[in-house]
Scaffold this motif. Structure first.
Motif: not given
Length: 72
Positions: A49-68, A19-23
């Motif tokens: 995906i959920e793990m990284y989003l939660e971690s980045w949010q908790a650390e105050g890091e920017s979160i990549p925007e989903p591609r459309t 699995v690769t997550i391009p964003e």
């Protein structure tokens, strides 16, 4: 459900679906997870995906925007 892209590809070398997550590619080593079946790989990808989003949010890091999908 999140809106992030996920690419699931079979690897003969590993005997697994990778699995690769391009964003997340510029922030996380890819492929970022795997599974013995396509379904397992997708489930693992969703969890990553959920793990990284939660971690980045908790650390105050920017979160990549989903591609459309851009249809010309």
């Amino acid at each position: 459900m999140n809106r992030y892209s996920m690419i699931v590809q079979w690897s003969d070398e590993d005997g697994l679906f990778l699995v690769t997550i391009p964003e997340f590619a510029d922030r996380v080593v890819m492929p970022c997870t795997h599974g013995k079946t396509r379904s397992e790989a997708i489930g693992n990808g969703e969890a990553v995906i959920e793990m990284y989003l939660e971690s980045w949010q908790a650390e105050g890091e920017s979160i990549p925007e989903p591609r459309t999908l851009q249809v010309a």
